[in-house]
Design a protein around this motif. Sequence first.
Motif, PDB file in Angstrom:
ATOM      1  N   ASP A   1       0.814  -1.195   0.307  1.00  0.00           N
ATOM      2  CA  ASP A   1      -0.138  -0.112   0.058  1.00  0.00           C
ATOM      3  C   ASP A   1       0.175   1.402   0.177  1.00  0.00           C
ATOM      4  OD1 ASP A   1      -2.348  -1.595   2.120  1.00  0.00           O
ATOM      5  OD2 ASP A   1      -2.561  -1.843  -0.405  1.00  0.00           O
ATOM      6  N   LYS A   2       0.092   2.172   0.335  1.00  0.00           N
ATOM      7  CA  LYS A   2       0.672   3.377  -0.600  1.00  0.00           C
ATOM      8  C   LYS A   2       1.534   4.259   1.041  1.00  0.00           C
ATOM      9  CE  LYS A   2       0.435   7.867  -2.717  1.00  0.00           C
ATOM     10  NZ  LYS A   2       0.796   8.611  -1.794  1.00  0.00           N
ATOM     11  N   LYS A   3       2.584   4.684   0.493  1.00  0.00           N
ATOM     12  CA  LYS A   3       2.950   5.795   2.166  1.00  0.00           C
ATOM     13  C   LYS A   3       2.107   6.928   2.501  1.00  0.00           C
ATOM     14  CE  LYS A   3       7.853   4.011   1.817  1.00  0.00           C
ATOM     15  NZ  LYS A   3       9.067   4.212   2.139  1.00  0.00           N
ATOM     16  N   GLY A   4       1.817   6.992   4.181  1.00  0.00           N
ATOM     17  CA  GLY A   4       1.595   8.211   4.870  1.00  0.00           C
ATOM     18  C   GLY A   4       2.063   9.243   4.170  1.00  0.00           C
TER      19      GLY A   4
ATOM     20  N   LYS B   1       6.104   3.973  11.688  1.00  0.00           N
ATOM     21  CA  LYS B   1       4.594   2.803  11.554  1.00  0.00           C
ATOM     22  C   LYS B   1       3.713   3.159  10.921  1.00  0.00           C
ATOM     23  CE  LYS B   1       2.916  -1.454  13.708  1.00  0.00           C
ATOM     24  NZ  LYS B   1       2.291  -0.682  12.583  1.00  0.00           N
ATOM     25  N   MET B   2       3.395   4.368  11.465  1.00  0.00           N
ATOM     26  CA  MET B   2       1.577   4.698  11.672  1.00  0.00           C
ATOM     27  C   MET B   2       1.717   5.330   9.596  1.00  0.00           C
ATOM     28  SD  MET B   2       1.100   7.449  14.752  1.00  0.00           S
ATOM     29  CE  MET B   2       1.681   7.971  14.814  1.00  0.00           C
ATOM     30  N   LEU B   3       3.141   5.783   9.180  1.00  0.00           N
ATOM     31  CA  LEU B   3       3.269   6.522   8.051  1.00  0.00           C
ATOM     32  C   LEU B   3       3.311   4.816   7.181  1.00  0.00           C
ATOM     33  CD1 LEU B   3       5.596   8.898   8.294  1.00  0.00           C
ATOM     34  CD2 LEU B   3       3.540   9.152   8.021  1.00  0.00           C
ATOM     35  N   SER B   4       4.001   3.909   7.343  1.00  0.00           N
ATOM     36  CA  SER B   4       3.824   2.918   6.750  1.00  0.00           C
ATOM     37  C   SER B   4       2.632   1.762   6.127  1.00  0.00           C
ATOM     38  CB  SER B   4       4.722   1.756   7.229  1.00  0.00           C
ATOM     39  OG  SER B   4       6.025   2.316   7.552  1.00  0.00           O
ATOM     40  N   ASP B   5       2.223   2.026   7.699  1.00  0.00           N
ATOM     41  CA  ASP B   5       0.351   1.477   7.608  1.00  0.00           C
ATOM     42  C   ASP B   5      -0.489   2.614   6.215  1.00  0.00           C
ATOM     43  OD1 ASP B   5       1.033  -0.160   9.450  1.00  0.00           O
ATOM     44  OD2 ASP B   5       0.768   0.300  11.033  1.00  0.00           O
ATOM     45  N   GLY B   6       0.260   3.520   5.814  1.00  0.00           N
ATOM     46  CA  GLY B   6      -1.217   4.573   5.141  1.00  0.00           C
ATOM     47  C   GLY B   6      -1.325   5.646   5.780  1.00  0.00           C
ATOM     48  N   LEU B   7      -1.112   5.677   6.758  1.00  0.00           N
ATOM     49  CA  LEU B   7      -1.670   7.297   7.418  1.00  0.00           C
ATOM     50  C   LEU B   7      -0.792   8.464   7.498  1.00  0.00           C
ATOM     51  CD1 LEU B   7      -1.968   5.245  11.398  1.00  0.00           C
ATOM     52  CD2 LEU B   7      -4.009   5.336   8.756  1.00  0.00           C
ATOM     53  N   ASP B   8      -1.587   9.332   6.417  1.00  0.00           N
ATOM     54  CA  ASP B   8      -1.145  10.617   7.054  1.00  0.00           C
ATOM     55  C   ASP B   8      -1.027  11.295   8.106  1.00  0.00           C
ATOM     56  OD1 ASP B   8      -1.111  10.797   3.808  1.00  0.00           O
ATOM     57  OD2 ASP B   8      -2.958  11.663   3.660  1.00  0.00           O
ATOM     58  N   THR B   9      -0.404  11.627   8.386  1.00  0.00           N
ATOM     59  CA  THR B   9       0.666  11.602  10.062  1.00  0.00           C
ATOM     60  C   THR B   9       0.615  13.943   9.960  1.00  0.00           C
ATOM     61  OG1 THR B   9       1.116   9.728  10.316  1.00  0.00           O
ATOM     62  CG2 THR B   9       1.567  11.385  12.160  1.00  0.00           C
TER      63      THR B   9
ATOM     64  N   TYR C   1      10.595   9.038   3.731  1.00  0.00           N
ATOM     65  CA  TYR C   1       8.302   9.466   3.698  1.00  0.00           C
ATOM     66  C   TYR C   1       8.353  10.950   2.692  1.00  0.00           C
ATOM     67  CZ  TYR C   1       8.527   6.024   7.234  1.00  0.00           C
ATOM     68  OH  TYR C   1       8.123   4.228   7.164  1.00  0.00           O
ATOM     69  N   GLU C   2       7.432  10.612   2.392  1.00  0.00           N
ATOM     70  CA  GLU C   2       6.716  12.084   2.181  1.00  0.00           C
ATOM     71  C   GLU C   2       7.011  12.819   3.235  1.00  0.00           C
ATOM     72  OE1 GLU C   2       4.041  14.052  -1.425  1.00  0.00           O
ATOM     73  OE2 GLU C   2       4.095  11.995  -0.682  1.00  0.00           O
ATOM     74  N   VAL C   3       7.079  14.467   3.102  1.00  0.00           N
ATOM     75  CA  VAL C   3       6.990  15.671   4.266  1.00  0.00           C
ATOM     76  C   VAL C   3       6.234  16.771   3.667  1.00  0.00           C
ATOM     77  CG1 VAL C   3       8.043  16.998   6.028  1.00  0.00           C
ATOM     78  CG2 VAL C   3       8.322  14.524   5.686  1.00  0.00           C
ATOM     79  N   GLN C   4       5.552  17.321   3.956  1.00  0.00           N
ATOM     80  CA  GLN C   4       5.373  18.182   4.273  1.00  0.00           C
ATOM     81  C   GLN C   4       4.938  19.826   5.165  1.00  0.00           C
ATOM     82  OE1 GLN C   4       1.297  19.545   1.796  1.00  0.00           O
ATOM     83  NE2 GLN C   4       1.555  21.779   2.253  1.00  0.00           N
ATOM     84  N   THR C   5       5.760  20.939   5.476  1.00  0.00           N
ATOM     85  CA  THR C   5       5.783  21.344   6.545  1.00  0.00           C
ATOM     86  C   THR C   5       4.887  22.784   5.983  1.00  0.00           C
ATOM     87  OG1 THR C   5       8.626  20.404   6.930  1.00  0.00           O
ATOM     88  CG2 THR C   5       7.375  22.380   7.951  1.00  0.00           C
ATOM     89  N   VAL C   6       4.215  22.855   7.461  1.00  0.00           N
ATOM     90  CA  VAL C   6       3.213  24.191   7.529  1.00  0.00           C
ATOM     91  C   VAL C   6       3.842  25.254   7.694  1.00  0.00           C
ATOM     92  CG1 VAL C   6       1.349  24.802   7.317  1.00  0.00           C
ATOM     93  CG2 VAL C   6       1.640  22.357   6.368  1.00  0.00           C
ATOM     94  N   PRO C   7       4.900  26.527   7.466  1.00  0.00           N
ATOM     95  CA  PRO C   7       4.920  27.827   8.388  1.00  0.00           C
ATOM     96  C   PRO C   7       4.178  28.122   9.713  1.00  0.00           C
ATOM     97  CG  PRO C   7       4.474  28.545   6.163  1.00  0.00           C
ATOM     98  CD  PRO C   7       4.325  26.588   5.364  1.00  0.00           C
TER      99      PRO C   7
END
Lengths: 227, 227
Positions: A2-5, A84-92, A116-122
């Motif tokens: 499955d897709k990573k979170g 673990k959460m990201l690997s389970d596909g959970l957007d965290t 993992y894909e990361v997005q930071t929001v200032p």
Amino acid sequence: MDKKGRFYGIGIGPGDPDLITLKAVKILSEVDVVIAPAAKNESLALKIAKPYIKCHVKEMDFPMICDTDALKKIWSRNVKTIEKMLSDGLDTAFITLGDPMIYSTYTYILSRLCGYEVQTVPGITSFCAAASRIGKPIAEGDVPFAVMPVSDEKSVARVLKEFDSVVLMKVSRNYDDVVKQLKHNSFKGALVTRCGQANEKLEFDLDRHLGEKIDYLSLIIARRDNT
Amino acid sequence: MDKKGRFYGIGIGPGDPDLITLKAVKILSEVDVVIAPAAKNESLALKIAKPYIKCHVKEMDFPMICDTDALKKIWSRNVKTIEKMLSDGLDTAFITLGDPMIYSTYTYILSRLCGYEVQTVPGITSFCAAASRIGKPIAEGDVPFAVMPVSDEKSVARVLKEFDSVVLMKVSRNYDDVVKQLKHNSFKGALVTRCGQANEKLEFDLDRHLGEKIDYLSLIIARRDNT
């Protein structure tokens, strides 16, 4: 597989619930898990974010302790839980007061997270919010400014020598000395405590609190008085 | 006599429309007049604010000229226009990109306005947004950082000597020299141009743009590489 979170680091702003961004609100309402630091000062971040959260909130312990080995173990454990959460596909989403890239626990997670894909929001920083509250600019024209958590006296002295405009964070550590040094270098400033919170305090007479215990969430914005 | 209007300075954020705060949105939808700088780069602020504005928008000229006398005249005229609106009881909001207290035209109005109730609303700074986009912290732990618009070579040199973490604004003025100095002082950095806008550019190889004309809305975030 499955897709990573996706991992989000979200700046919640300085403490005033209305100083959260539209982007933070949007992401908080869309993710699968929100991680909030369980530490005393950070629970404010959760309080501000809560109205927008529609998922499970996991409180995580980020203790302020000096034992480096113990800290490293706790960090590793926290990062493993997140992975673990990201690997389970959970957007965290990890929430943090102020801005995630300035003196935030978030950067410690960011540097340890890999693949993992990361997005930071200032977020709005405490010092920007404080400057708005006292109605004084931090910097104008081409004048540089420095931001520093107060540590030893020597580094404060060096910065006050070089800069005409400064933000001093964590002034509770050494308030009396900081005020003495500001005066010695002809700086005028204001003390802002718990900016944007219900118990916010603005103080333009720094001398008034000499010898007192200063709240941990306090900063001073000061400029050299060239008049 | 009727009640005077209140003056608001509103930080619209760095350029990404979703990085506006709830407070800015709320005030923009409630005031009687919104003032937007008519200058080229500032019209972006109006574009971001527009969906929330329900009142008259007055564009005001804040030219970037070097003639100090001419500038003073224009400023005085603008402040007079604002005072007239406030005296007429109109709640008036001045919008500005980034944060109103950091290198903003707003502070020049603020310092000239007298006898009116003022509320300033902080905004996300360009450098916080840029740090989020490149995924690198500006500062961690107790490490101080400096923010400076690039002016002369000497002041850049001084700051790079004293600080391990720097934000250099307006690098288009002297890009080649800045890159040379960063290298000489073992700094690694990233160039962020038009952060959060449709034509945003992130560049981790500073050398690639030596000798080129750099976009005016560009900054570099850099840290000393101690490895």
